[in-house]
Scaffold this active site. Structure first.
Site, PDB file in Angstrom:
ATOM      1  N   TYR A  13       0.833  -1.205   0.000  1.00 37.63           N
ATOM      2  CA  TYR A  13       0.000   0.000   0.000  1.00 37.63           C
ATOM      3  C   TYR A  13       0.875   1.265   0.000  1.00 37.63           C
ATOM      4  O   TYR A  13       0.735   2.140  -0.866  1.00 37.63           O
ATOM      5  CB  TYR A  13      -0.908  -0.031   1.235  1.00 37.63           C
ATOM      6  N   LYS A  28       1.448   3.988  -2.969  1.00 36.67           N
ATOM      7  CA  LYS A  28       0.983   5.366  -2.729  1.00 36.67           C
ATOM      8  C   LYS A  28       2.121   6.356  -3.013  1.00 36.67           C
ATOM      9  O   LYS A  28       1.892   7.463  -3.484  1.00 36.67           O
ATOM     10  CB  LYS A  28       0.456   5.503  -1.291  1.00 36.67           C
TER      11      LYS A  28
HETATM   12  N1  LIG Z   1      -9.849   6.529   4.543  1.00 33.15           N
HETATM   13  C1  LIG Z   1      -8.661   7.027   4.800  1.00 33.15           C
HETATM   14  O1  LIG Z   1      -8.363   7.440   5.927  1.00 33.15           O
HETATM   15  C2  LIG Z   1      -7.619   7.116   3.723  1.00 33.15           C
HETATM   16  C3  LIG Z   1      -6.365   7.636   4.084  1.00 33.15           C
HETATM   17  C4  LIG Z   1      -5.409   7.776   3.087  1.00 33.15           C
HETATM   18  C5  LIG Z   1      -5.705   7.428   1.791  1.00 33.15           C
HETATM   19  N2  LIG Z   1      -6.925   6.908   1.485  1.00 33.15           N
HETATM   20  C6  LIG Z   1      -7.176   6.563   0.084  1.00 33.15           C
HETATM   21  O2  LIG Z   1      -8.445   7.018  -0.303  1.00 33.15           O
HETATM   22  C7  LIG Z   1      -9.005   6.163  -1.290  1.00 33.15           C
HETATM   23  C8  LIG Z   1     -10.394   5.731  -0.841  1.00 33.15           C
HETATM   24  O3  LIG Z   1     -10.259   5.072   0.392  1.00 33.15           O
HETATM   25  P1  LIG Z   1     -11.499   4.675   1.319  1.00 33.15           P
HETATM   26  O4  LIG Z   1     -10.990   4.793   2.716  1.00 33.15           O
HETATM   27  O5  LIG Z   1     -12.724   5.378   0.905  1.00 33.15           O
HETATM   28  O6  LIG Z   1     -11.579   3.125   0.981  1.00 33.15           O
HETATM   29  P2  LIG Z   1     -12.837   2.141   0.811  1.00 33.15           P
HETATM   30  O7  LIG Z   1     -13.899   2.482   1.757  1.00 33.15           O
HETATM   31  O8  LIG Z   1     -12.241   0.765   0.893  1.00 33.15           O
HETATM   32  O9  LIG Z   1     -13.271   2.420  -0.669  1.00 33.15           O
HETATM   33  C9  LIG Z   1     -12.450   2.004  -1.720  1.00 33.15           C
HETATM   34  C10 LIG Z   1     -13.228   2.076  -2.998  1.00 33.15           C
HETATM   35  O10 LIG Z   1     -12.385   1.588  -4.041  1.00 33.15           O
HETATM   36  C11 LIG Z   1     -13.120   0.657  -4.782  1.00 33.15           C
HETATM   37  N3  LIG Z   1     -12.262  -0.293  -5.461  1.00 33.15           N
HETATM   38  C12 LIG Z   1     -11.369  -1.145  -4.924  1.00 33.15           C
HETATM   39  N4  LIG Z   1     -10.789  -1.871  -5.900  1.00 33.15           N
HETATM   40  C13 LIG Z   1     -11.322  -1.448  -7.056  1.00 33.15           C
HETATM   41  C14 LIG Z   1     -11.132  -1.812  -8.404  1.00 33.15           C
HETATM   42  N5  LIG Z   1     -10.275  -2.781  -8.751  1.00 33.15           N
HETATM   43  N6  LIG Z   1     -11.850  -1.197  -9.365  1.00 33.15           N
HETATM   44  C15 LIG Z   1     -12.737  -0.231  -9.028  1.00 33.15           C
HETATM   45  N7  LIG Z   1     -12.968   0.158  -7.766  1.00 33.15           N
HETATM   46  C16 LIG Z   1     -12.267  -0.448  -6.791  1.00 33.15           C
HETATM   47  C17 LIG Z   1     -14.047   0.004  -3.786  1.00 33.15           C
HETATM   48  O11 LIG Z   1     -15.128  -0.569  -4.468  1.00 33.15           O
HETATM   49  P3  LIG Z   1     -15.736  -2.011  -4.169  1.00 33.15           P
HETATM   50  O12 LIG Z   1     -17.041  -1.716  -3.598  1.00 33.15           O
HETATM   51  O13 LIG Z   1     -15.837  -2.620  -5.515  1.00 33.15           O
HETATM   52  O14 LIG Z   1     -14.802  -2.748  -3.262  1.00 33.15           O
HETATM   53  C18 LIG Z   1     -14.470   1.209  -2.971  1.00 33.15           C
HETATM   54  O15 LIG Z   1     -15.500   1.921  -3.605  1.00 33.15           O
HETATM   55  C19 LIG Z   1      -8.033   4.997  -1.447  1.00 33.15           C
HETATM   56  O16 LIG Z   1      -7.227   5.200  -2.560  1.00 33.15           O
HETATM   57  C20 LIG Z   1      -7.215   5.060  -0.174  1.00 33.15           C
HETATM   58  O17 LIG Z   1      -5.930   4.547  -0.350  1.00 33.15           O
HETATM   59  C21 LIG Z   1      -7.885   6.741   2.416  1.00 33.15           C
END
Ligand SMILES: NC(=O)c1ccc[n+]([C@@H]2O[C@H](COP(=O)([O-])OP(=O)(O)OC[C@H]3O[C@@H](n4cnc5c(N)ncnc54)[C@H](OP(=O)(O)O)[C@@H]3O)[C@@H](O)[C@H]2O)c1
Length: 325
Positions: free
Chosen positions: A205, A209
């Protein structure tokens, strides 16, 4: 002005304060103004991984500003549910389209890009939000390590294939949603698919990133001439299904101070919709959080070399079967 810089910097350096909900709570006192309420009227915006979490919040933010938002994901029912939730939250008609694409699958990306370019002439925003942190090493449909395929290969190919419609917009914005976790890694292109090293989800990850922020810079350099801006950003720590599932311990401990998804998505929406100035192509290629540029490296060991950048571009080009120079 000087004091706000110092406070902002101190929040960032403390990590916990800056990345938690305290970050936007304090910084909104001085950050740049919100985009105009109709900033995205008549514009198309694609958000990947929009079935929940930050992707759905980004889609909602762009829809509130009048954009036609393409919610992209793997599962139609989840996307429809997300779209319905956004409509309920906004409480007035918004223009949402749900579209299927598995970003880790290069064939799916090609098919989706074909479909989209057949239906829209101009694309203003492309938000690479899809993210994964699987518990064990998995491979994509083409046999690439899944985290690398999802965070790096699919978004790179999609950017390349949508270049024409992005250029046609005249002021398009591509946003890579990275993570503050990228600070824990330098750019590492040895064994890029993690075939030899001991694999861990957290390592895959953070490494990918870091690749995202470097690639965003390289894309910015290439697309500047076409007036397409390319940014990367980190959303802080936000309460999403992904965090709760992948990092339950962290979610429990930090839970009370996690940002909402809307707070986490704020900078991505702002980068897509803000007018001119620092967010346009002429100034793009920087890493943002809470509407302010952040350094890509705090320590010398975090800085990549020109050779490392070239190797990354070469590896990505080879894997996606095209050099998007
Ligand atoms: N939340 C945080 O605190 C945080 C912090 C730093 C960075 N981020 C970044 O923010 C982004 C969103 O994170 P989140 O926390 O909202 O995560 P999340 O709740 O796990 O959502 C991830 C999304 O990505 C989709 N996804 C995963 N694999 C995919 C694929 N192969 N094709 C299309 N869609 C796909 C998932 O869809 P499905 O329903 O199909 O699984 C889901 O809609 C990520 O890139 C993460 O690294 C988040």
């Amino acid at each position: 002005m000087r004091i706000t810089h110092v406070v902002d910097w101190a929040l960032d350096k403390s990590v916990v304060l800056g990345y938690s909900r305290i970050g936007p709570l304090v910084r909104q006192a001085w950050w740049p103004p919100d985009p105009a309420p109709d900033a995205l009227a008549g514009r198309h915006v694609v958000v990947t991984g929009a079935s929940g979490g930050l992707g759905a919040a980004t889609a909602a933010g762009c829809a509130r500003l009048g954009g036609t938002v393409h919610l992209v994901g793997r599962t139609k029912s989840k996307l429809d549910e997300a779209a319905s939730g956004i409509r309920d939250d906004v409480g007035r008609p918004v223009d949402l389209v749900t579209e299927i694409c598995d970003i880790s699958d290069l064939d799916s990306v090609r098919a989706y890009a074909d479909e989209l370019t057949g239906s829209v002439d101009e694309l203003h925003g492309l938000v690479h939000n899809s993210g994964v942190l699987p518990p064990e090493r998995k491979e994509s449909a083409q046999g690439h390590e899944l985290v690398y395929a999802t965070h790096v290969l699919g978004p790179s190919l999609l950017t390349h294939l949508l270049r024409g419609v992005l250029v046609a917009d005249g002021d398009a914005r591509v946003v890579w949603v990275s993570s503050g976790g990228m600070y824990t890694r330098q750019l590492d292109t040895d064994d890029i698919e993690a075939k030899e090293r001991e694999w861990s989800g957290a390592d895959a990850y953070a490494r990918t990133k870091r690749m995202q922020v470097v690639l965003a810079q390289m894309w910015a350099d290439r697309l500047r001439i076409d007036n397409v801006a390319v940014h990367s950003m980190h959303p802080g720590w936000s309460d999403t299904p992904g965090i709760a599932d992948a990092l339950p311990g962290f979610h429990k401990v930090i839970g009370p101070v996690l940002r909402s998804s809307e707070e986490g998505a704020d900078t991505a929406v702002w980068l897509v919709a803000a007018p001119g100035g620092s967010v346009t192509a002429g100034a793009s290629g920087v890493f943002w959080s809470d509407r302010r540029p952040r350094p890509l490296a705090y320590a010398p060991w975090q800085k990549e070399t020109p050779g490392g950048r070239a190797r990354l571009w070469e590896a990505v080009s080879e894997a996606i079967g095209v050099d998007p120079a």
